[in-house]
Write an enzyme that holds these catalytic residues in place. Structure first.
Site, PDB file in Angstrom:
ATOM      1  N   ASP A   1     -78.607 -43.117 -43.285  1.00  0.00           N
ATOM      2  CA  ASP A   1     -77.479 -44.057 -43.258  1.00  0.00           C
ATOM      3  C   ASP A   1     -76.264 -43.307 -43.799  1.00  0.00           C
ATOM      4  O   ASP A   1     -76.350 -42.118 -44.095  1.00  0.00           O
ATOM      5  CB  ASP A   1     -77.820 -45.349 -44.006  1.00  0.00           C
ATOM      6  CG  ASP A   1     -77.809 -45.221 -45.528  1.00  0.00           C
ATOM      7  OD1 ASP A   1     -77.532 -44.126 -46.053  1.00  0.00           O
ATOM      8  OD2 ASP A   1     -78.075 -46.231 -46.205  1.00  0.00           O
TER       9      ASP A   1
ATOM     10  N   SER B   1     -80.649 -45.009 -55.841  1.00  0.00           N
ATOM     11  CA  SER B   1     -81.245 -45.243 -54.529  1.00  0.00           C
ATOM     12  C   SER B   1     -81.924 -44.021 -53.924  1.00  0.00           C
ATOM     13  O   SER B   1     -82.711 -44.153 -52.993  1.00  0.00           O
ATOM     14  CB  SER B   1     -80.178 -45.765 -53.559  1.00  0.00           C
ATOM     15  OG  SER B   1     -79.045 -44.924 -53.547  1.00  0.00           O
TER      16      SER B   1
ATOM     17  N   HIS C   1     -77.315 -42.071 -47.582  1.00  0.00           N
ATOM     18  CA  HIS C   1     -78.627 -41.615 -48.044  1.00  0.00           C
ATOM     19  C   HIS C   1     -79.306 -40.649 -47.079  1.00  0.00           C
ATOM     20  O   HIS C   1     -79.140 -40.757 -45.868  1.00  0.00           O
ATOM     21  CB  HIS C   1     -79.543 -42.826 -48.272  1.00  0.00           C
ATOM     22  CG  HIS C   1     -78.990 -43.816 -49.236  1.00  0.00           C
ATOM     23  ND1 HIS C   1     -78.390 -44.996 -48.834  1.00  0.00           N
ATOM     24  CD2 HIS C   1     -78.904 -43.788 -50.589  1.00  0.00           C
ATOM     25  CE1 HIS C   1     -77.967 -45.664 -49.911  1.00  0.00           C
ATOM     26  NE2 HIS C   1     -78.268 -44.954 -50.980  1.00  0.00           N
TER      27      HIS C   1
END
Length: 384
Positions: free
Chosen positions: A350, A58, A353
């Site tokens: 978040d 990610s 991340h």
């Protein structure tokens, strides 16, 4: 309090004067190559890179999970506030704006590598500037994503897509096999993997089977296997990032027992794996003729920020910018709830991340800073 601010100011001046620290504003959206190179104070550089191929999780996924999982899944970054600073569009990047590989592509004079799962058949046969195969929650081992019941694309499958889709689709567009071989040898293969292997996948599935030492060796063995596959397929320029200090993420800080500012048990686990990477890459370069392997120390990039956040322009290093469904900042972002107003000053967007600001920092340090890249920095690799 006055003394604290005074000494913070003195330290900041010292850091900036002697070349430590790094406070550069995130450049405007859609900045071009020339202006970004100027923004980064890169003088007289010439890059003739035909393509960037991105593999990973990610940190570098720009839309594959969104295509796979749909717009409602947080792992796919398919809803606002993800993308709030990417022209207000949630594209699948799990942050507020651009990710590190976007800035790297712009410096190279290339468009952002499109996500493979969002490409049309025509695009797959015509785009020669690179492709992104990264998938959030994926990793080196096939177990990643299983406990989340997510059909993510792990590294071996990403390499499969490169081999069975991109290789076959593009090869016929070149005038000769030699031309295609030269194109691949000049392209950059950027890889960021193993965060999920060392995080929740280890804790949920693998810890009961392996000690961390044996597990790290298992990861290195699998990584080596896939890097050799890419080499056999024609890759020659490899930039490999290690794993960031996962124990310092807002999620881990708020859900795990710890005595210091971070969860050192997790960071120690990451360090065991990171400690094996340099030897792997040096070995591969010695046995794979014509290959160049460069290691980017993203762990140190984060560590430097955590130790001296103000010298890098950060005011918050351990809190999520977005709010979850419980009204806290511990779980994934809730859909369509406005994030914090000071996004530019936060390390995390978040609980897992980085913010766009942090993405820009690690990208520019990889590009310019030989102290966190070995044996050369990313720009030197792209020019090689």
């Amino acid at each position: 309090m006055v003394k604290l601010h005074f000494w913070d100011f003195i330290i900041l001046i010292y850091l900036l004067e002697f070349g430590y620290g790094d406070v550069i504003e995130v450049p405007p959206f859609n900045i071009n190559q020339k202006d970004l190179i100027k923004h980064l104070s890169l003088v007289d550089i010439k890059i003739a890179l035909p393509a960037i191929y991105v593999f990973g999780d990610s940190f570098v996924d720009n839309g594959n999970n969104k295509a796979i999982l749909g717009n409602k899944d947080a792992i796919g970054g398919g809803y606002l506030p993800f993308g709030i600073d990417f022209d207000g569009k949630p594209t699948g990047r799990v942050t507020n704006g651009r990710i590190g590989v976007d800035f790297i592509a712009t410096v190279a004079g290339l468009p952002y590598p499109p996500p493979i799962m969002g490409m049309s058949k025509i695009d797959r046969k015509t785009i020669r500037t690179g492709v992104n195969y990264a998938s959030g929650a994926s990793g080196l081992l096939p177990q990643n994503g299983h406990f989340l019941h997510k059909n993510v694309i792990n590294f071996s499958q990403q390499v499969d897509l490169f081999e069975n889709s991109t290789m076959k689709d593009l090869k016929s567009t070149f005038d000769s096999p030699e031309g295609f071989t030269q194109y691949l040898s000049k392209s950059l293969f950027f890889i960021h993997h193993a965060s999920n292997d060392l995080g929740l996948t280890f804790e949920v599935e693998m810890e009961k089977k392996y000690s961390i030492d044996k597990y790290a060796k298992l990861l290195i063995k699998e990584f080596s296997k896939q890097l050799k596959r890419l080499y056999t397929l024609g890759a020659r320029k490899f930039f490999v990032s290690n794993v960031s200090p996962l124990g310092c993420s807002p999620f881990n800080i708020n859900t795990k027992n710890h005595s210091g500012p971070c969860v050192e048990e997790i960071n120690n686990r990451v360090s065991v794996y990171n400690g094996l990477l340099p030897g792997l890459l040096e070995k591969l370069q010695s046995i794979l003729l014509g290959s160049k392997f460069v290691l980017g120390d993203i762990y140190k990039v984060f560590q430097d920020v955590f130790e001296m956040p103000r010298s890098y322009g950060f005011k918050d290093v351990n809190t999520s910018c977005c709010i979850d469904n419980n009204g806290t900042r511990i779980q994934v972002c809730a859909p369509n709830i406005a994030p914090c107003k000071d996004k530019k000053n936060r390390v995390f967007f978040d609980p897992f991340h980085p913010s766009e600001t942090m993405h820009f920092l690690w990208a520019r340090r990889f590009l310019k800073d030989s102290s966190i890249c070995s044996p050369i920095n990313l720009i030197q690799l792209m020019q090689a």
